[in-house]
Design an enzyme around this catalytic site. Structure first.
Site, PDB file in Angstrom:
ATOM      1  N   TYR A   1       0.868  -1.178   0.000  1.00 45.83           N
ATOM      2  CA  TYR A   1       0.000   0.000   0.000  1.00 45.83           C
ATOM      3  C   TYR A   1       0.907   1.230   0.000  1.00 45.83           C
ATOM      4  O   TYR A   1       2.065   1.148  -0.382  1.00 45.83           O
ATOM      5  CB  TYR A   1      -0.878  -0.134   1.263  1.00 45.83           C
ATOM      6  CG  TYR A   1      -2.046   0.795   1.358  1.00 45.83           C
ATOM      7  CD1 TYR A   1      -2.886   1.000   0.277  1.00 45.83           C
ATOM      8  CD2 TYR A   1      -2.315   1.464   2.553  1.00 45.83           C
ATOM      9  CE1 TYR A   1      -3.974   1.853   0.381  1.00 45.83           C
ATOM     10  CE2 TYR A   1      -3.402   2.310   2.666  1.00 45.83           C
ATOM     11  CZ  TYR A   1      -4.227   2.506   1.568  1.00 45.83           C
ATOM     12  OH  TYR A   1      -5.301   3.348   1.690  1.00 45.83           O
TER      13      TYR A   1
ATOM     14  N   ARG B   1      -6.603  10.438 -10.456  1.00 42.38           N
ATOM     15  CA  ARG B   1      -5.938  11.182  -9.370  1.00 42.38           C
ATOM     16  C   ARG B   1      -5.350  10.169  -8.396  1.00 42.38           C
ATOM     17  O   ARG B   1      -5.844   9.977  -7.302  1.00 42.38           O
ATOM     18  CB  ARG B   1      -6.967  12.094  -8.666  1.00 42.38           C
ATOM     19  CG  ARG B   1      -6.357  13.126  -7.750  1.00 42.38           C
ATOM     20  CD  ARG B   1      -7.367  13.615  -6.738  1.00 42.38           C
ATOM     21  NE  ARG B   1      -7.914  12.531  -5.934  1.00 42.38           N
ATOM     22  CZ  ARG B   1      -7.355  12.056  -4.833  1.00 42.38           C
ATOM     23  NH1 ARG B   1      -6.227  12.551  -4.395  1.00 42.38           N
ATOM     24  NH2 ARG B   1      -7.915  11.072  -4.147  1.00 42.38           N
TER      25      ARG B   1
ATOM     26  N   LYS C   1      -5.600  -2.305  -2.545  1.00 40.32           N
ATOM     27  CA  LYS C   1      -6.694  -2.121  -1.568  1.00 40.32           C
ATOM     28  C   LYS C   1      -7.358  -3.458  -1.262  1.00 40.32           C
ATOM     29  O   LYS C   1      -7.681  -3.763  -0.114  1.00 40.32           O
ATOM     30  CB  LYS C   1      -7.771  -1.183  -2.142  1.00 40.32           C
ATOM     31  CG  LYS C   1      -7.334   0.255  -2.208  1.00 40.32           C
ATOM     32  CD  LYS C   1      -7.766   1.016  -0.979  1.00 40.32           C
ATOM     33  CE  LYS C   1      -7.156   2.392  -0.988  1.00 40.32           C
ATOM     34  NZ  LYS C   1      -7.424   3.196   0.146  1.00 40.32           N
TER      35      LYS C   1
ATOM     36  N   GLU D   1     -12.383   4.758  -5.930  1.00 41.55           N
ATOM     37  CA  GLU D   1     -11.016   5.009  -5.453  1.00 41.55           C
ATOM     38  C   GLU D   1     -10.258   5.914  -6.418  1.00 41.55           C
ATOM     39  O   GLU D   1     -10.193   5.628  -7.615  1.00 41.55           O
ATOM     40  CB  GLU D   1     -10.310   3.639  -5.341  1.00 41.55           C
ATOM     41  CG  GLU D   1      -9.097   3.635  -4.485  1.00 41.55           C
ATOM     42  CD  GLU D   1      -9.369   3.989  -3.041  1.00 41.55           C
ATOM     43  OE1 GLU D   1      -8.727   4.933  -2.582  1.00 41.55           O
ATOM     44  OE2 GLU D   1     -10.196   3.337  -2.390  1.00 41.55           O
ATOM     45  N   ASP D   2      -9.694   6.990  -5.905  1.00 45.95           N
ATOM     46  CA  ASP D   2      -8.800   7.863  -6.688  1.00 45.95           C
ATOM     47  C   ASP D   2      -9.403   8.389  -7.993  1.00 45.95           C
ATOM     48  O   ASP D   2      -8.755   8.402  -9.037  1.00 45.95           O
ATOM     49  CB  ASP D   2      -7.458   7.147  -6.958  1.00 45.95           C
ATOM     50  CG  ASP D   2      -6.632   7.049  -5.668  1.00 45.95           C
ATOM     51  OD1 ASP D   2      -7.071   7.615  -4.655  1.00 45.95           O
ATOM     52  OD2 ASP D   2      -5.561   6.431  -5.667  1.00 45.95           O
TER      53      ASP D   2
ATOM     54  N   ASP E   1     -13.556   5.913  -0.648  1.00 44.12           N
ATOM     55  CA  ASP E   1     -12.536   5.847   0.400  1.00 44.12           C
ATOM     56  C   ASP E   1     -11.838   7.190   0.595  1.00 44.12           C
ATOM     57  O   ASP E   1     -11.479   7.561   1.692  1.00 44.12           O
ATOM     58  CB  ASP E   1     -11.515   4.759   0.054  1.00 44.12           C
ATOM     59  CG  ASP E   1     -10.612   4.449   1.237  1.00 44.12           C
ATOM     60  OD1 ASP E   1     -11.108   4.457   2.378  1.00 44.12           O
ATOM     61  OD2 ASP E   1      -9.424   4.219   1.036  1.00 44.12           O
ATOM     62  N   ASP E   2     -11.657   7.949  -0.501  1.00 39.75           N
ATOM     63  CA  ASP E   2     -10.945   9.233  -0.398  1.00 39.75           C
ATOM     64  C   ASP E   2     -11.776  10.262   0.369  1.00 39.75           C
ATOM     65  O   ASP E   2     -11.240  11.081   1.098  1.00 39.75           O
ATOM     66  CB  ASP E   2     -10.612   9.778  -1.792  1.00 39.75           C
ATOM     67  CG  ASP E   2      -9.869   8.740  -2.620  1.00 39.75           C
ATOM     68  OD1 ASP E   2      -8.758   8.369  -2.217  1.00 39.75           O
ATOM     69  OD2 ASP E   2     -10.397   8.272  -3.636  1.00 39.75           O
TER      70      ASP E   2
ATOM     71  N   ASN F   1      -0.353  11.706   0.775  1.00 44.03           N
ATOM     72  CA  ASN F   1       0.475  10.561   0.368  1.00 44.03           C
ATOM     73  C   ASN F   1       1.021  10.789  -1.020  1.00 44.03           C
ATOM     74  O   ASN F   1       0.439  11.545  -1.782  1.00 44.03           O
ATOM     75  CB  ASN F   1      -0.394   9.296   0.339  1.00 44.03           C
ATOM     76  CG  ASN F   1      -0.687   8.785   1.725  1.00 44.03           C
ATOM     77  OD1 ASN F   1       0.158   8.813   2.591  1.00 44.03           O
ATOM     78  ND2 ASN F   1      -1.915   8.332   1.947  1.00 44.03           N
TER      79      ASN F   1
ATOM     80  N   ASN G   1      -3.966   6.028   8.743  1.00 42.10           N
ATOM     81  CA  ASN G   1      -3.979   5.195   7.547  1.00 42.10           C
ATOM     82  C   ASN G   1      -5.394   4.676   7.292  1.00 42.10           C
ATOM     83  O   ASN G   1      -6.009   4.089   8.180  1.00 42.10           O
ATOM     84  CB  ASN G   1      -3.025   4.012   7.795  1.00 42.10           C
ATOM     85  CG  ASN G   1      -2.720   3.251   6.528  1.00 42.10           C
ATOM     86  OD1 ASN G   1      -3.576   3.108   5.661  1.00 42.10           O
ATOM     87  ND2 ASN G   1      -1.506   2.763   6.407  1.00 42.10           N
TER      88      ASN G   1
END
Length: 482
Positions: free
Chosen positions: A30, A83, A101, A173-174, A196-197, A338, A382
């Site tokens: 990760y 992203r 993930k 995600e992203d 999740d973001d 991150n 995290n």
């Protein structure tokens, strides 16, 4: 690469290794290493892991899903690679994120590996470097936007429900800001979706703030929060904090938002800027004269909690940290961006410039720091603390929708697991070595909330949800031979 090959060759051994050495291997599977893996994904590509759905498959997405060999899928992590962490548009190479993930869903949350499906939606990339790279594995075209993009995602979500049923969890995600908020609000009423973001980050940060109150004193409503970064993470965290204060004080959320201030690339978000702001920033435009930069904002707002979610490294300068420390005995400083290179400040900078008074946690791991003869252990805020347990809670309760109260329940569970011993070291999160127990506890709390809200379908409700969560977890066990 070695771990990926082990996962291909011997899945059980891969998860056994990951579970037994979680603190050591988490930064490899990760953040931060997964970021580098995505940047070099085309060059290190061996075998496909996960499912690619490109614009070329428009109209046939259901057929593509049916090509996946596993019939029962419980969790899907999907990205369009626009992203990736703080690294920007990596297009199809963003597949490293869903794969990583889901490895954590299994290792930390106990969801069976066969029930996990990583998906990358390939609509092109605007990254010139990748478009010219001979090893780039995706469509060689600029990103498609607008109606064609929306139709492809609409078709994907419809096909997922058709193929796997109502209870499959889709984790976004992203995605870039404009799409992330759009997709979440569009599908949250019709599908079991989680970003999740926006939501996972918010939940883990809220848990850290709740735990930190034991060290910095006062109740949540007495603190002032200042954010650097007003994207998915920043506004998501801010909203969940406002919601938690509202729940605790019975004050409407419109009022509790006023304790929270955000700084974006143009300065402090204030009322006079409201017309030019994106919709997700508008609730945070409070009455105040314009302030151009972070340091002036810190001096004007005098926050007790400083949170970085900007994706820009080294923005918590010596002056900023000294300013926050000048009017707080114990400032809470969270540098969440991150990978490590994008972190707003290092652990060493936070402890040194605050003269050892700061309570610090970061998004990426930092080594312990010695200052004035005392050793400080920086916590890691995290998302891996939250999403595997959160997903397990949804799966074991058969939930059909995600509710904000479930995020608050996950935060409370995590904050409640920080021991006196952890606090003594300045930690506001429990050690990751206990992560499977932590995930079971979070899953139980989330499932309990799903039953209370009437969105759980797995009936009757189990007597002891923690025991039930533990019994549902996949374990890569090996027999003991004499």
């Amino acid at each position: 690469m070695a771990l990926t090959e082990l996962q291909e060759r011997n899945e059980r051994l891969f998860y056994k290794l990951l579970i037994d050495n979680v603190e050591e291997l988490l930064p490899i599977v990760y953040t931060p290493t997964v970021g580098e893996a995505c940047q070099k994904f085309g060059s290190i590509f061996r075998r496909p892991q996960g499912l690619y759905i490109s614009l070329k498959e428009k109209g046939k997405v259901l057929e593509v899903l049916k090509n996946w060999p596993e019939r029962t899928v419980q969790v899907i992590v999907v990205t369009d690679g626009e992203r990736i962490l703080g690294l920007g548009d990596l297009g199809c190479q963003g597949m490293g994120i869903p794969v990583g993930k889901l490895a954590l869903y299994t290792a930390l949350g106990g969801v069976r590996p066969s029930a996990c499906l990583p998906v990358t939606i390939d609509v092109g990339t605007n990254n010139e470097q990748l478009l010219e790279d001979e090893f780039y594995i995706g469509l060689r075209q600029k990103r498609t936007r607008g109606k064609e993009y929306e139709d492809l995602l609409q078709e994907f979500m419809r096909a997922v429900k058709q193929n796997y049923g109502e209870k499959v969890l889709v984790q976004f995600e992203d995605f870039a800001n404009h799409n992330a908020f759009e997709l979440l609000s569009k599908f949250r009423t019709s599908h079991l979706v989680f970003n999740d973001d926006i939501q996972g980050t918010a939940s883990v940060v809220l848990a850290g703030v709740v735990a930190a109150l034991k060290l910095i004193g006062g109740s949540m409503s007495e603190h002032r929060f200042l954010f650097l970064g007003a994207g998915e993470a920043g506004t998501g965290i801010a909203e969940l904090i406002a919601l938690e204060i509202s729940k605790k004080t019975k004050v409407p959320v419109e009022e509790t938002r006023k304790k929270i201030w955000l700084v974006d690339s143009k300065g402090l978000i204030v009322r006079s800027r409201k017309d030019s702001l994106q919709h997700f920033k508008q609730p945070w435009a409070h009455e105040h004269e314009p302030v151009k930069d972070l340091l002036d904002a810190v001096k004007a707002i005098k926050p007790t909690v400083l949170i970085g979610s900007s994706g820009v490294g080294r923005t918590f300068t010596k002056e900023v940290i000294e300013a926050v420390s000048s009017f707080n005995e114990k400032p809470l400083i969270l540098a969440l961006s991150n990978p490590t290179s994008q972190s707003e400040c290092t652990a060493e900078e936070a402890y040194t410039y605050s003269e050892g008074r700061a309570i610090f946690a970061s998004g990426s791991p930092f080594d312990p720091v010695e200052y004035n003869g005392k050793v400080f252990i920086p916590g890691q805020s995290n998302n891996a603390y939250i999403f595997p347990g959160f997903g397990l809670g949804l799966v074991i309760s058969g939930a059909i929708r995600v509710h904000d109260d479930m995020l608050l329940a996950a935060s409370e569970a995590l904050a409640g697991l920080v021991s006196e011993e952890n606090f003594a070291q300045g930690l506001i999160y429990p050690p990751l070595s206990n992560i499977r127990k932590i995930s079971a506890q979070i899953a139980a709390n989330v499932a309990a909330k799903a039953y209370d809200l009437g969105v759980a379908t797995r009936l009757p409700r189990p007597e002891n949800l923690v025991k039930y969560a533990e019994s549902c977890m996949y374990s890569p066990t090996y027999r003991n031979y004499r």
